[in-house]
Design a protein around this motif. Structure first.
Motif, PDB file in Angstrom:
ATOM      1  N   LYS A 154      37.192 -18.363  27.334  1.00 10.46           N
ATOM      2  CA  LYS A 154      35.965 -18.229  27.719  1.00 10.46           C
ATOM      3  C   LYS A 154      35.679 -18.057  26.013  1.00 10.46           C
ATOM      4  O   LYS A 154      36.123 -17.862  25.487  1.00 10.46           O
ATOM      5  N   ARG A 155      34.430 -18.321  25.506  1.00 12.28           N
ATOM      6  CA  ARG A 155      33.868 -18.516  24.745  1.00 12.28           C
ATOM      7  C   ARG A 155      33.199 -16.973  24.716  1.00 12.28           C
ATOM      8  O   ARG A 155      32.197 -16.167  25.218  1.00 12.28           O
ATOM      9  N   SER A 156      33.917 -15.732  23.608  1.00 13.56           N
ATOM     10  CA  SER A 156      33.467 -14.414  24.029  1.00 13.56           C
ATOM     11  C   SER A 156      32.292 -13.931  22.274  1.00 13.56           C
ATOM     12  O   SER A 156      33.455 -13.734  21.894  1.00 13.56           O
ATOM     13  N   LEU A 157      32.162 -13.428  23.371  1.00 10.27           N
ATOM     14  CA  LEU A 157      31.044 -11.967  21.650  1.00 10.27           C
ATOM     15  C   LEU A 157      31.509 -11.052  21.287  1.00 10.27           C
ATOM     16  O   LEU A 157      31.535 -10.252  22.873  1.00 10.27           O
ATOM     17  N   HIS A 158      32.105 -10.974  20.276  1.00  7.71           N
ATOM     18  CA  HIS A 158      32.980  -8.972  20.380  1.00  7.71           C
ATOM     19  C   HIS A 158      31.950  -8.325  19.519  1.00  7.71           C
ATOM     20  O   HIS A 158      31.562  -8.577  18.254  1.00  7.71           O
ATOM     21  N   TYR A 159      31.117  -7.236  20.499  1.00  8.08           N
ATOM     22  CA  TYR A 159      29.774  -6.940  19.370  1.00  8.08           C
ATOM     23  C   TYR A 159      30.496  -5.396  19.535  1.00  8.08           C
ATOM     24  O   TYR A 159      30.496  -4.398  20.145  1.00  8.08           O
ATOM     25  N   LEU A 186      33.704 -14.636  19.371  1.00  9.88           N
ATOM     26  CA  LEU A 186      32.911 -14.416  17.592  1.00  9.88           C
ATOM     27  C   LEU A 186      33.110 -13.012  17.321  1.00  9.88           C
ATOM     28  O   LEU A 186      32.726 -12.632  19.045  1.00  9.88           O
ATOM     29  N   PHE A 187      33.371 -12.114  15.912  1.00  8.52           N
ATOM     30  CA  PHE A 187      33.306 -11.161  16.321  1.00  8.52           C
ATOM     31  C   PHE A 187      31.700 -10.692  15.223  1.00  8.52           C
ATOM     32  O   PHE A 187      31.749 -11.271  14.278  1.00  8.52           O
ATOM     33  N   LEU A 188      31.298  -9.437  15.837  1.00 11.11           N
ATOM     34  CA  LEU A 188      30.223  -9.039  15.377  1.00 11.11           C
ATOM     35  C   LEU A 188      29.604  -7.753  15.531  1.00 11.11           C
ATOM     36  O   LEU A 188      30.565  -6.869  15.863  1.00 11.11           O
ATOM     37  N   ASP A 189      29.415  -7.157  14.507  1.00 14.35           N
ATOM     38  CA  ASP A 189      29.829  -5.930  14.185  1.00 14.35           C
ATOM     39  C   ASP A 189      28.534  -5.180  14.608  1.00 14.35           C
ATOM     40  O   ASP A 189      26.723  -5.341  14.411  1.00 14.35           O
ATOM     41  N   CYS A 190      28.278  -4.313  15.305  1.00 17.65           N
ATOM     42  CA  CYS A 190      27.562  -4.000  16.657  1.00 17.65           C
ATOM     43  C   CYS A 190      26.698  -2.296  15.503  1.00 17.65           C
ATOM     44  O   CYS A 190      26.032  -2.112  16.172  1.00 17.65           O
ATOM     45  N   GLU A 211      29.971 -16.776  26.651  1.00 18.12           N
ATOM     46  CA  GLU A 211      30.071 -16.701  28.338  1.00 18.12           C
ATOM     47  C   GLU A 211      30.182 -15.633  28.804  1.00 18.12           C
ATOM     48  O   GLU A 211      30.368 -15.464  29.985  1.00 18.12           O
ATOM     49  N   VAL A 212      31.041 -14.714  27.683  1.00 20.17           N
ATOM     50  CA  VAL A 212      30.858 -13.452  28.230  1.00 20.17           C
ATOM     51  C   VAL A 212      30.749 -12.682  27.446  1.00 20.17           C
ATOM     52  O   VAL A 212      30.929 -13.006  25.336  1.00 20.17           O
ATOM     53  N   ILE A 213      30.255 -11.040  26.605  1.00 20.99           N
ATOM     54  CA  ILE A 213      30.177 -10.790  25.404  1.00 20.99           C
ATOM     55  C   ILE A 213      30.872  -9.314  26.338  1.00 20.99           C
ATOM     56  O   ILE A 213      31.008  -8.653  27.185  1.00 20.99           O
ATOM     57  N   VAL A 214      31.731  -8.493  24.846  1.00 22.75           N
ATOM     58  CA  VAL A 214      31.873  -7.233  25.089  1.00 22.75           C
ATOM     59  C   VAL A 214      32.164  -6.145  24.110  1.00 22.75           C
ATOM     60  O   VAL A 214      32.314  -6.994  23.012  1.00 22.75           O
ATOM     61  N   ALA A 215      31.406  -5.070  24.285  1.00 22.70           N
ATOM     62  CA  ALA A 215      29.986  -4.340  23.788  1.00 22.70           C
ATOM     63  C   ALA A 215      30.774  -3.203  23.240  1.00 22.70           C
ATOM     64  O   ALA A 215      30.972  -2.678  24.430  1.00 22.70           O
ATOM     65  N   TYR A 216      30.796  -2.224  22.808  1.00 23.27           N
ATOM     66  CA  TYR A 216      30.704  -1.238  22.111  1.00 23.27           C
ATOM     67  C   TYR A 216      29.048  -0.824  23.368  1.00 23.27           C
ATOM     68  O   TYR A 216      28.327  -1.284  22.953  1.00 23.27           O
ATOM     69  N   ALA A 217      29.636   0.578  24.265  1.00 22.06           N
ATOM     70  CA  ALA A 217      28.567   1.164  24.961  1.00 22.06           C
ATOM     71  C   ALA A 217      26.997   1.030  24.639  1.00 22.06           C
ATOM     72  O   ALA A 217      26.022   0.451  24.608  1.00 22.06           O
TER      73      ALA A 217
END
Ligand SMILES: [Zn+2]
Length: 464
Positions: A154-159, A186-190, A211-217
Motif C-alpha cells: 500500500k502507498r504509505s506516507l510516513h510523517y 513516502l517520508f516527510l519530516d513532521c 492509503e495509510v499514514i504513519v506519524a508521530y502523534a
C-alpha cells in the motif's frame, strides 16, 4: 480499481526481497495472523515455552543471568507461567547499561544488530540482538500495523522525525531512497510545523494519495488541526497510525475529523513495536509472541503486578533476543494495566491501557513556529556514543541552551558538535542556540529526567 503493482509487491516482490536476504518475515507474519486469535491462555503457554528457552540460554551462556538464577536457587524449569517472572529482579536502565558485557552470551546466535537508544529519560542505552530477534520485531510490527490498515504494497506516507545520520554512505542513502520508491513509502519530516511545511504535506497527500499514514502523534495532531481549521480535507478516509509519543485525546479527535480514523501504537527502540490498537480502540494488544509486557507497581521495597486499571511501570522481557538477553527491563514509561477479558475484536492477545509519560514538550523557532521537542530526543542515535545525558532548555526569552554531559573531557568532539548545531539550525531556525558542558542534569521536581524543558511561550500561535 485494481492495483497491480501493490498486489505484486505484497504477494511476490516483498516475499522475494525478504527471502533473498535470508529473512523469514513473510511466513512469520502469516503465523502471527493465526496466533493473534489463539486464546490468551494458549498464548501464555507459548510465552512460557519461549521464556524457558531464553532462561536456559541466559543461564548457560551469560555471566549475569547465571548469577541471578543461581543466587536465587532457580532453574529455567521453575518458570511455569509468565507470572513467574516475578521471581526475578527488575532490570532498570542503569543496570542495563552496567551489565551489557555480562549479559552478552558467549555462544551462538551472535549479536548482529546494535542500537543506541535514548528512550524518554535522556540517558543513552545500548541494545544488542540476534537476527532471529530482528525477524520477530519486523513481523510483529507488520502484524500490529495491519490492524490500522497498513499492508506491504500500500502507498504509505510516513510523517516522522528525521535524524542526521553521521557517516551514512552514498550507497546506503541511495539504497534507502530506492527502498522507499519500490516499497511505496513516502517520508516527510513532521518537525517543522509552520504554515509553509504543513501546506506542502497537504499537497503531497492530494498528489500522492497515500492509503495509510504513519506519524508521530503530535505531528499528526498538528497537521490534522491545520487541515480542519482551514477546511482542506477533500479525500476519503486515510487511516492514521500514530506512535513515538502518547496520542492525546484532542489530537485524536482532530485526526479522526481530518483523516477518518486513528490507531495508536506503542513501541520503543529497544524492542520495537510493543503494543497496538485494533479496530475496537479499546486498549493496546501486546506483541505477546515476541515479548512479555508486565505493568508493575513498586512500593515499600516490593514489586507487584498492577491491578486492572491501575497505573504502573512498563516492564519488558524480550523473548527472542538470546544474544544479549533483556529480562524484566524497566523502559521508563508508565501505562495503565489492562483488564483480563477478550477484546471485542476476538483476538486473544492481552491488552494494556493508556500509555503515559511520553509526552514531549513543544519548542519554538525564531519566528514563533511550534517544533516538536522529540526532535532532540531522537538525537541520541547521533551523539549517544559521546554523551552520557543531555537536556534541551528553552528559556523564557526564546534562547535555547543544550546542556550535555560528555563521557570524557570537557567538550564534545567537533564532528558531533557540528551535527548538533546543524540540527538546531534546521529545526529551530532563528532561535539563539548555545551548548553548555555540565557535570550533571538536574531532575524535575517529580524526580524524572526531562530531555526537553520549555519555558518560552510563543507570542502568537502561528500554526493555528
Ligand atoms: Zn482488539
Amino acid at each position: 480499481m485494481s492495483d497491480w503493482y501493490g498486489h505484486l509487491l505484497a504477494k511476490a516482490l516483498f516475499p522475494a526481497f525478504e527471502a533473498a536476504r535470508g529473512r523469514p518475515t513473510v511466513p512469520l507474519v502469516r503465523y502471527l495472523e493465526q496466533t493473534s486469535y489463539w486464546s490468551t491462555a494458549q498464548l501464555r503457554d507459548l510465552q512460557t515455552g519461549y521464556l524457558r528457552r531464553l532462561l536456559r540460554h541466559a543461564h548457560h551462556h551469560t555471566a549475569y543471568y547465571r548469577r541471578v538464577l543461581d543466587e536465587r536457587g532457580l532453574r529455567p524449569e521453575d518458570f511455569d507461567s509468565p507470572a513467574d517472572l516475578a521471581k526475578l529482579p527488575l532490570l532498570d536502565r542503569p543496570t542495563l547499561r552496567a551489565t551489557m558485557l555480562e549479559r552478552t552470551a558467549n555462544a551462538p546466535p551472535a549479536a548482529v544488530i546494535r542500537k543506541v537508544t535514548s528512550g524518554s529519560s535522556g540517558q543513552p542505552v545500548e541494545v544488542l540482538y540476534n537476527a532471529e530477534s530482528r525477524h520477530w520485531r519486523d513481523a510483529t510490527k507488520i502484524r500490529g500495523y495491519s490492524w490500522g490498515g497498513y499492508a506491504i504494497g500500500k502507498r504509505s506516507l510516513h510523517y516522522w522525525g528525521f535524524v542526521p545520520q553521521a557517516g551514512t554512505t552514498w550507497y546506503k542513502r541511495n539504497k534507502t531512497a530506492l527502498d522507499r520508491a519500490i516499497k511505496r513509502e513516502l517520508f516527510l519530516d513532521c518537525t517543522p510545523r509552520g504554515e509553509g511545511p504543513l501546506r506542502e504535506v497537504v499537497a503531497n497527500i492530494r498528489q500522492w494519495k497515500p492509503e495509510v499514514i504513519v506519524a508521530y502523534a503530535s505531528g499528526a495532531g498538528a497537521l490534522a488541526r491545520f487541515i480542519n481549521d482551514r477546511n482542506l480535507r477533500d479525500w476519503d478516509n486515510i487511516p492514521v497510525l500514530t506512535g513515538a509519543e502518547s496520542l492525546l485525546p484532542h489530537d485524536r479527535a482532530e485526526i479522526v475529523r481530518a483523516f477518518g480514523d486513528a490507531f495508536d501504537t506503542y513501541g520503543c527502540r529497544e524492542v520495537m513495536l510493543m503494543a497496538s490498537e485494533c479496530e475496537a480502540h479499546d486498549g493496546f494488544h501486546t506483541s505477546m509472541e515476541n515479548m512479555i509486557v508486565e505493568i508493575v507497581v513498586r512500593e515499600g521495597g516490593t514489586v507487584r503486578a498492577a491491578r486492572p486499571g491501575e497505573i504502573g511501570e512498563v516492564v519488558i522481557t524480550d523473548l527472542h533476543n538470546l544474544a544479549c538477553p533483556m529480562i524484566r527491563y524497566v523502559n521508563g514509561d508508565l501505562a495503565v494495566a489492562g483488564v483480563d477479558e477478550r477484546c471485542k475484536c476476538g483476538r486473544g492477545l492481552s491488552r494494556i491501557g493508556q500509555i503515559q509519560g511520553r509526552v514531549t514538550e513543544t519548542m519554538y523557532d525564531g519566528k514563533g513556529n511550534a517544533v516538536g521537542g522529540l526532535v532532540f530526543n531522537i538525537l541520541f542515535s547521533t551523539i549517544g556514543h559521546v554523551a552520557r545525558s543531555f537536556q534541551v532548555h528553552q528559556h523564557p526569552d526564546g534562547r535555547v541552551v543544550f546542556k550535555v554531559v560528555p563521557y570524557t573531557g570537557d567538550a564534545l568532539p567537533s564532528r558531533e558538535e557540528q551535527l548538533l548545531r546543524a540540527h538546531a539550525e534546521r529545526y529551530l531556525p532563528g532561535a539563539p542556540f548555545t551548548i553548555e558542558i555540565v557535570d550533571n542534569i538536574p531532575l524535575s521536581p517529580a524526580g524524572k529526567r526531562r530531555v526537553v524543558v520549555c519555558e518560552y511561550k510563543a507570542p502568537v500561535a502561528v500554526t493555528r
